[in-house]
Write an enzyme that holds these catalytic residues in place. Sequence first.
Site, short mmCIF file in Angstrom:
data_model
loop_
_atom_site.label_atom_id
_atom_site.label_comp_id
_atom_site.label_asym_id
_atom_site.label_seq_id
_atom_site.Cartn_x
_atom_site.Cartn_y
_atom_site.Cartn_z
N GLU A 1 -11.42 -5.01 -2.84
CA GLU A 1 -10.55 -3.93 -3.29
C GLU A 1 -10.31 -4.08 -4.79
OE1 GLU A 1 -7.02 -3.84 -0.51
OE2 GLU A 1 -8.16 -5.51 0.34
N HIS B 1 -10.20 0.75 0.52
CA HIS B 1 -9.94 -0.37 1.43
C HIS B 1 -11.03 -0.49 2.50
CE1 HIS B 1 -7.59 -3.35 3.55
NE2 HIS B 1 -6.53 -3.15 2.78
N HIS C 1 0.81 -1.22 0.00
CA HIS C 1 0.00 0.00 0.00
C HIS C 1 0.85 1.28 0.00
CE1 HIS C 1 -3.39 -2.54 0.23
NE2 HIS C 1 -3.47 -2.67 1.54
#
Length: 346
Positions: free
Chosen positions: A313, A177, A106
């Site tokens: 996601e 998310h 991320h």
Amino acid sequence: MSISKEKFGTAKSGEEVFLYTLKNKHGMEAKITNFGAILVNLLVPDKEGKLDDVVLGFDHLEEYYENGSFFGATIGPNANRIAGAAFTMDGKEYHLAVNDGPNNLHSDKELGYHKKMWDAKVEEDSLVLSIEAKDVEMGFPGNKKITMVYSLSDDNALQLKYRASADMDTIINLTNHTYFNLAGHGAGSIEDHILKLNASCFTPVVPGAIPTGEIQSVTGTPMDFTTAKPIGQDINADYEQLKLTLGYDHNFVVDDADGTLREIAEVEDVKSGRKMKTFTTLPGVQFYAGNCIAEEVGKEGAFYKPRMGFCLETQYYPDNIHHENFPQAVFGPGRDYESETVYQFI
């Protein structure tokens, strides 16, 4: 549809942080903050018309400064993992934060877009959030401009539209998310939710959840959600892929993905009667069953723990920069990033 605005707190920078409420004619509400472009609340009616908040998160801005599970967060410039926390672009090697074993997850847990202040404005019943990033910020090449638009329709669809441009070739792979629990954010395990995925294949991983590069059929495996089944039915199966990630945390390959908006998932909580369909223009979706949710207090004093929320996601496949056979999330001059994802409650 209406949009209202209230103060949510003050950022460490001293800037005011706001919470924007999008509300449709059925009373459904989406609450979004310009800190991290985070979806904080999503109030959805059940079969009796009772509203419940169906996304995990926190009551206060300060709690989002940590947010180790990325509740509701807009992730960027790259969602998911990059092997070795490095990649080569146009002959130059770029190094990223080593924050998930030897890999990058991320983009950056402290500097990523989920912890940035976004510019916010209301335009034609939509909340438009924008941010800029400089060349080699977090290690990624190129000066970037990113826009995200949240909209809520009267048919109970929360629409997320993304657009980004860069002045150099770079990786842009944005996602949201949010963790959903259709029984209510504090209602307990999501293992009895019934899930269908329009994904006949997935991308298997090695330890560290980095894809092997293979695209594997789900047929005959616990990864098969092409026919609807409870999330928990096979989650603890004696199957290597599930053991590696403590349950479902895999990229599923969207069937017949062609860049147009198509339905990729349907989830139902039978008790509340809530059903959510997910649509996207993207080629992949990370189905994460919340196996590693930190044990902590969330909204309204609810105690969160593993498998109390699930994520869908939407994305380009993880680590695609190292796998030429994967769709590539490389964008730059002459090729802007653009995607759309919709979560619709029926």
